[in-house]
Design a protein around this motif. Structure first.
Motif, PDB file in Angstrom:
ATOM      1  N   ALA A  23       0.836  -1.213   0.000  1.00  0.00           N
ATOM      2  CA  ALA A  23       0.000   0.000   0.000  1.00  0.00           C
ATOM      3  C   ALA A  23       0.862   1.251   0.000  1.00  0.00           C
ATOM      4  N   VAL A  24       1.894   1.269   0.830  1.00  0.00           N
ATOM      5  CA  VAL A  24       2.753   2.453   0.922  1.00  0.00           C
ATOM      6  C   VAL A  24       3.492   2.652  -0.406  1.00  0.00           C
ATOM      7  N   HIS A  25       3.990   1.550  -0.961  1.00  0.00           N
ATOM      8  CA  HIS A  25       4.698   1.664  -2.239  1.00  0.00           C
ATOM      9  C   HIS A  25       3.765   2.143  -3.343  1.00  0.00           C
ATOM     10  N   SER A  26       2.557   1.638  -3.332  1.00  0.00           N
ATOM     11  CA  SER A  26       1.608   2.028  -4.367  1.00  0.00           C
ATOM     12  C   SER A  26       1.368   3.544  -4.330  1.00  0.00           C
ATOM     13  N   VAL A  27       1.260   4.118  -3.129  1.00  0.00           N
ATOM     14  CA  VAL A  27       1.063   5.570  -3.031  1.00  0.00           C
ATOM     15  C   VAL A  27       2.346   6.308  -3.412  1.00  0.00           C
ATOM     16  N   TRP A  33       6.637  13.561  -5.534  1.00  0.00           N
ATOM     17  CA  TRP A  33       8.040  13.678  -5.119  1.00  0.00           C
ATOM     18  C   TRP A  33       8.843  12.373  -5.277  1.00  0.00           C
ATOM     19  N   SER A  34       8.170  11.245  -5.508  1.00  0.00           N
ATOM     20  CA  SER A  34       8.939   9.992  -5.607  1.00  0.00           C
ATOM     21  C   SER A  34       8.388   9.082  -6.694  1.00  0.00           C
ATOM     22  N   LYS A  35       7.935   9.699  -7.772  1.00  0.00           N
ATOM     23  CA  LYS A  35       7.328   8.928  -8.870  1.00  0.00           C
ATOM     24  C   LYS A  35       8.251   7.803  -9.339  1.00  0.00           C
ATOM     25  N   GLY A  36       7.695   6.615  -9.412  1.00  0.00           N
ATOM     26  CA  GLY A  36       8.452   5.476  -9.932  1.00  0.00           C
ATOM     27  C   GLY A  36       9.391   4.827  -8.927  1.00  0.00           C
ATOM     28  N   PRO A  38      11.175   2.379  -6.646  1.00  0.00           N
ATOM     29  CA  PRO A  38      11.058   0.918  -6.506  1.00  0.00           C
ATOM     30  C   PRO A  38      10.700   0.524  -5.061  1.00  0.00           C
ATOM     31  N   LYS A  39      10.039  -0.608  -4.944  1.00  0.00           N
ATOM     32  CA  LYS A  39       9.601  -1.075  -3.621  1.00  0.00           C
ATOM     33  C   LYS A  39      10.788  -1.302  -2.672  1.00  0.00           C
ATOM     34  N   GLU A  40      11.896  -1.802  -3.219  1.00  0.00           N
ATOM     35  CA  GLU A  40      13.075  -2.054  -2.368  1.00  0.00           C
ATOM     36  C   GLU A  40      13.598  -0.756  -1.757  1.00  0.00           C
ATOM     37  N   ILE A  41      13.512   0.345  -2.506  1.00  0.00           N
ATOM     38  CA  ILE A  41      14.012   1.624  -1.978  1.00  0.00           C
ATOM     39  C   ILE A  41      13.049   2.142  -0.910  1.00  0.00           C
ATOM     40  N   VAL A  42      11.747   1.939  -1.136  1.00  0.00           N
ATOM     41  CA  VAL A  42      10.774   2.341  -0.100  1.00  0.00           C
ATOM     42  C   VAL A  42      11.097   1.589   1.187  1.00  0.00           C
ATOM     43  N   TRP A  43      11.351   0.293   1.070  1.00  0.00           N
ATOM     44  CA  TRP A  43      11.615  -0.507   2.270  1.00  0.00           C
ATOM     45  C   TRP A  43      12.924  -0.100   2.945  1.00  0.00           C
ATOM     46  N   ASP A 150      13.507  13.517 -10.490  1.00  0.00           N
ATOM     47  CA  ASP A 150      12.976  12.360 -11.238  1.00  0.00           C
ATOM     48  C   ASP A 150      13.945  11.184 -11.276  1.00  0.00           C
ATOM     49  N   ILE A 151      14.680  10.999 -10.209  1.00  0.00           N
ATOM     50  CA  ILE A 151      15.726   9.968 -10.187  1.00  0.00           C
ATOM     51  C   ILE A 151      15.182   8.578 -10.554  1.00  0.00           C
ATOM     52  N   TYR A 152      13.983   8.241 -10.088  1.00  0.00           N
ATOM     53  CA  TYR A 152      13.481   6.878 -10.313  1.00  0.00           C
ATOM     54  C   TYR A 152      12.899   6.700 -11.713  1.00  0.00           C
ATOM     55  N   LEU A 153      12.575   7.821 -12.361  1.00  0.00           N
ATOM     56  CA  LEU A 153      12.030   7.732 -13.718  1.00  0.00           C
ATOM     57  C   LEU A 153      13.146   7.575 -14.740  1.00  0.00           C
TER      58      LEU A 153
END
Ligand SMILES: CC(C)(COP(=O)(O)OP(=O)(O)OC[C@H]1O[C@@H](n2cnc3c(N)ncnc32)[C@H](O)[C@@H]1OP(=O)(O)O)[C@@H](O)C(=O)NCCC(=O)NCCS
Length: 155
Positions: A23-27, A33-36, A38-43, A150-153
């Motif tokens: 859920a957190v990653h999906s948002v 501010w964090s478009k794209g 990855p889930k590993e970076i969120v964690w 846009d680092i993740y894009l």
């Protein structure tokens, strides 16, 4: 030690094990501010922060501890400095005071007392944070940063 606060069928908890990473990653992967991201970076960010999950504990469809409806995290040395990041409340739960309560809980956290500097960046929620003493830079000339937009894009 984990901290929690309960009010009107909602729970705010610092317990990382309660976080609904999907859920957190999906948002966060869809927010400006964090478009794209990855889930590993969120964690990894969660692991390096004091996290504050907001849960609806009375949602009929809820599994324990309830549906995650909001989130924030504080990156800190727990002594001199903190940075508030990734604050959100999902659409359906906005406008009922959850982010104000979240700010109160964050600012009362025992590891976030007596800091020399507590900062955050926001595009349009200045009014929310101003209630709790946040203001624009005292001395913008003194402030420097490295920002990769846009680092993740780009990856
Ligand atoms: C900003 C956000 C967290 C507010 O959550 P919320 O639970 O709906 O907020 P609350 O009901 O606690 O009320 C917030 C208060 O701040 C004010 N406010 C100031 N700027 C705001 C903004 N950009 N968005 C929402 N509220 C804002 C509101 O008017 C309200 O004050 P009031 O009670 O005097 O009317 C939510 O709208 C959100 O997740 N937005 C998308 C993500 C985001 O922008 N996060 C902040 C990034 S720094």
């Amino acid at each position: 030690m984990e901290h929690e606060s309960r009010r009107d069928g909602f729970l705010i908890s610092t317990d990382r094990s309660l976080i609904d990473l999907e859920a957190v990653h999906s948002v966060l992967s869809n927010i400006y501010w964090s478009k794209g991201i990855p889930k590993e970076i969120v964690w990894r960010g969660i692991e390096g922060s004091i996290t504050f999950g907001v849960y609806n504990t009375i949602a009929p469809q809820a599994r324990s501890p309830g549906k995650q409806v909001g989130f924030a995290r504080v990156i800190t040395d727990a002594a001199t400095f903190a940075y508030l990041s990734d604050v959100y409340v999902i659409d359906e739960y906005r406008g009922r005071g959850l982010s104000k309560w979240l700010m109160e809980v964050i600012l009362a956290h025992p590891q976030l007392q007596g800091l020399r500097r507590f900062c955050l960046l926001t595009r349009d929620a200045h009014g929310l944070y101003a209630r709790y003493g946040f203001k624009g830079l005292d001395d913008p000339k003194a402030y420097m940063e490295i920002t990769v937009r846009d680092i993740y894009l780009k990856q």
